[in-house]
Each structure stands twice: as C-alpha cells, then as structure tokens.
Design an enzyme around this catalytic site. Structure first.
Site, mmCIF file in Angstrom:
data_model
loop_
_atom_site.group_PDB
_atom_site.id
_atom_site.type_symbol
_atom_site.label_atom_id
_atom_site.label_comp_id
_atom_site.label_asym_id
_atom_site.label_seq_id
_atom_site.Cartn_x
_atom_site.Cartn_y
_atom_site.Cartn_z
ATOM 1 N N HIS A 196 19.468 -31.882 8.943
ATOM 2 C CA HIS A 196 20.459 -32.719 9.725
ATOM 3 C C HIS A 196 21.823 -33.083 8.995
ATOM 4 O O HIS A 196 22.804 -33.437 9.279
ATOM 5 C CB HIS A 196 19.727 -34.297 9.634
ATOM 6 C CG HIS A 196 18.675 -34.488 10.437
ATOM 7 N ND1 HIS A 196 18.109 -35.798 10.582
ATOM 8 C CD2 HIS A 196 17.954 -33.836 11.612
ATOM 9 C CE1 HIS A 196 17.325 -35.555 11.335
ATOM 10 N NE2 HIS A 196 17.238 -34.383 12.028
ATOM 11 N N SER A 200 21.923 -28.353 13.633
ATOM 12 C CA SER A 200 21.316 -27.164 14.529
ATOM 13 C C SER A 200 21.986 -26.113 15.023
ATOM 14 O O SER A 200 23.323 -26.420 15.360
ATOM 15 C CB SER A 200 20.391 -27.885 15.526
ATOM 16 O OG SER A 200 19.385 -28.999 15.051
ATOM 17 N N LYS A 222 14.663 -36.444 26.332
ATOM 18 C CA LYS A 222 14.254 -34.848 26.499
ATOM 19 C C LYS A 222 13.183 -34.644 25.676
ATOM 20 O O LYS A 222 12.317 -33.856 26.193
ATOM 21 C CB LYS A 222 15.587 -33.760 25.825
ATOM 22 C CG LYS A 222 15.199 -32.361 25.849
ATOM 23 C CD LYS A 222 16.222 -31.526 25.222
ATOM 24 C CE LYS A 222 16.397 -31.729 23.505
ATOM 25 N NZ LYS A 222 15.412 -31.138 23.048
ATOM 26 N N ASP A 223 12.981 -35.071 24.452
ATOM 27 C CA ASP A 223 11.782 -34.867 23.809
ATOM 28 C C ASP A 223 10.444 -35.834 24.266
ATOM 29 O O ASP A 223 9.320 -35.625 24.180
ATOM 30 C CB ASP A 223 11.767 -35.531 22.348
ATOM 31 C CG ASP A 223 12.780 -34.778 21.423
ATOM 32 O OD1 ASP A 223 12.689 -33.556 21.856
ATOM 33 O OD2 ASP A 223 13.117 -35.197 20.541
ATOM 34 N N GLU A 265 -8.889 -14.833 13.383
ATOM 35 C CA GLU A 265 -8.215 -15.712 14.802
ATOM 36 C C GLU A 265 -7.141 -14.994 15.201
ATOM 37 O O GLU A 265 -6.179 -14.226 14.616
ATOM 38 C CB GLU A 265 -8.065 -17.134 14.191
ATOM 39 C CG GLU A 265 -9.429 -17.952 13.795
ATOM 40 C CD GLU A 265 -10.140 -18.253 15.080
ATOM 41 O OE1 GLU A 265 -9.824 -19.474 15.618
ATOM 42 O OE2 GLU A 265 -10.797 -17.756 15.645
#
Length: 375
Positions: A196, A200, A222-223, A265
């Site tokens: 922040h 981004s 959007k999230d 895995e």
C-alpha cells in the site's frame, strides 16, 4: 485512539489509491488471505485433539475424523485448503512475474519469504499424519541435511531428536507446523503495508496518480468473486474430499517397509524432479535450494518494466509450461526416458530464469544508454 484506528482502516481498505487497470488476476492475493485464515482456524481446532506421539499420531487423526464433532469437516477443509493455497500462491507468483512485480523490493522479498515458510509448514504438516508416504517423505527430505559439510550428520540427528525418525521428530515438527502460520500472518501484514505504500503493478504498467481510483467500493465488488470461488471449493471438499491424497496416506507408518515409489505432494514435485535429475547428491541439494532461492536475486533489478515486455511474457509463459512438465516428471518412475526429461527440464528451468533476468536488466540498461545518447 478509536478515531486513529478508524482513520487507519479507512486509509487501508477504503481510500487506498489503486490502479484502474487491476484485473481479476489481482484477486489471488485476497484469496490467499482468506485461505490462510481458514487454515489457522481449522488447524487450531484440530490441534486440540491431535497427539504428537508416534504411537498415537495416526490413530489421533482417525479419531478427529470419526469421533470429534465436525472433525471430518475441519480436516477435509485443512487438507484441501493446503492444496488450494499453493494453487493460488503459484497463480499469485506468476502474476507478479508476468508484470515484473520484483521491482517492489520489500513486497517481493516478503512474498518469497512467505513462500519458503509455506513450503516448510506444508512439509511438516504432511509428516504429522504419520502415514506411510508422509513418514518416508520426511525421512528422504530430512536426510538431505547430511550434505552439509562436517556437521551434516549431527544436524540430521538434531532434527530427528534420535537416530531415526520417532516421537521426538514428530513433536518438533508439530511445534514448527503450529508456529509458522502465525509468523506468516505477521509477514502478510508487512506485505500489505509495503504494497500500500508503493502501490500495485497493473496491466498497463502505469504508476502515475492519474491512473488511480479509490479501493472501495469498486474493488470490493471485484473481490466478491472470491465468494463464488469458495462455493466451488466447498463443492470439491464435499464431493471429492481425498481426491488429491495418495493411497499410501491411509496406511500407518511402518519404519521397516518403505513404499515402492516415494513422491511428495504435487506442489513439491518440480523441486523433487530437480533433485532427482542431478546424480550428485550435493549438487542436487544445491539445485533444489536454488530452484526457489534464486528468485530472491530478482530484488536487485530496479527497472519498472523491460522494453522487451512481450519477449518477457513469452519467457514467463515458457517457464510456466516447463514447470508443469517438470512437476509431471517428478511423479514418474526413476527410469528412462523420464530421467533424461528431468535433466533437460531442469536445465531449461534455470536457463529460462537466466533469460528472464537478462531481459529485465540488460535490455533496460541498453534502452537507458541509447536514450541518453540520443537525447
């Protein structure tokens, strides 16, 4: 105090300047945060009933599944969440690699550190089941520490707490597995604060203030896609709870008999294939460490974006394809032609990383030099 707290929250999730060009690829980070919270809660719940004794560990897992109230749900969520955590972590990593997010130095270093710690947490949690595959995978991986010069054998004995993997090893792994997720949670806070502070990356590679928009409520909407992803995840958990598990994980560990084909895995297969591709044990371990550690070097690059951005995306796409093939080879038997395939893909793995680094540094250097000469 409350006023300062509300102001901090407002700046953190409401008025935070965010690029208008953030696509759904930027949802991977928030998905990882949601999965981490669920992992912490389900792991904390199961830890109340798990016994970290070699004689009781496997039976305690069955007790959680059959006797503890909602224990089957907690374990199914915890097990499958671990797999989906790595799915979104790889997606988040490649999103950052595509858009050269390593220019955000602090964010990149903390992200890679969280990736390493997540691998350690996943490995120790895998061993806690104390089944055939997890036990012998633990023996193989911890034995790699013996390559350390002079003190290698002593380090292995220290990790095991004995001369074989036993209850002391299980107790040590349980403590490590319990503590690491909380360390990761703290690092997530630092990761977000640094992100922040710098802002981004975006698909248009623009970092100016003209491109900014408030984080809320636009990006809240959007999230919300994460909710639909969670619905699909729960459908998978209820319909195929152990689809991603190995059959050997349902057999109690037997130190006297090893599985015919030991494989980790799926999210460790690329590193396991690199380890097996090199005949020399010491060089194999070094290559295994470098397969993840080499990404820390990218923090030295200062450029915002390479002029050869399309070539960069081609290299990253090719690297992704090579990683998938390498993971598939890690699950194959140790025989030709899989051995040769692993060697070739291991070479391509590091060669492509070298090309990505050269493209990010050399072309930027030449571009700046030519621009300075012309103007």
């Amino acid at each position: 105090m409350f006023r300062n707290l509300s102001l901090f929250v407002k700046q953190f999730i409401l008025s935070l300047p965010a690029s208008k060009a953030l696509t759904l690829n930027w949802n991977f980070g928030s998905m990882l945060g949601m999965i981490l919270v669920v992992q912490l809660l389900t792991g904390l719940y199961m830890s109340c009933y798990y016994s970290n004794d070699a004689e009781l560990a496997f039976d305690s897992v069955q007790y959680i599944m059959y006797e503890v109230k909602m224990g089957w749900l907690a374990r199914s969520l915890h097990f499958n969440n671990a797999n989906f955590f790595f799915v979104f972590m790889f997606l988040h990593f490649f999103k950052g690699l595509f858009f050269q997010s390593y220019r955000l130095k602090g964010v990149w270093v903390l992200g890679m550190l969280m990736f390493v710690l997540t691998m350690l947490a996943a490995f120790t949690g895998y061993v806690l089941v104390w089944a055939q595959m997890s036990f012998w995978a633990g023996v193989v991986i911890t034995s790699l520490l013996s390559v350390v010069p002079i003190w290698g054998h002593q380090i292995v004995v220290w990790v095991w707490g004995a001369y074989i993997m036993a209850s002391t090893t299980l107790k040590f792994f349980f403590v490590v597995h319990f503590l690491i997720p909380w360390v990761i949670l703290v690092l997530v806070g630092g990761h977000l604060l640094l992100l922040h502070e710098t802002g981004s990356t975006s698909v248009i590679y623009c970092h100016g203030g003209v491109d900014k928009e408030f984080f809320g409520p636009y990006y809240w909407v959007k999230d919300m896609l994460n909710v639909f992803v969670w619905l699909l995840f729960f459908m998978f958990v209820f319909l195929f709870p152990f689809k991603l598990s190995d059959p050997e994980m349902f057999i109690e560990a037997n130190p006297m008999v090893s599985p015919v084909h030991i494989v980790p895995e799926w999210y460790f297969l690329f590193a396991y294939a690199i380890l097996r591709a090199i005949p020399n044990k010491i060089l194999g371990v070094v290559a295994l460490i470098m397969s993840v550690g080499i990404w820390f070097v990218f923090v030295l690059f200062n450029n915002f974006v390479s002029p050869m951005v399309r070539f960069h995306k081609f290299l990253v796409s090719f690297f992704l394809f090579n990683g998938i093939v390498l993971s598939w080879l890690g699950h194959c038997m140790v025989e030709d032609p899989f051995i040769f395939g692993s060697m070739f893909c291991t070479f391509m793995y590091f060669f492509l990383i070298f090309l990505i680094g050269v493209n990010s540094w050399l072309w930027k250097f030449l571009f700046v030099s030519v621009k300075s000469y012309v103007f």
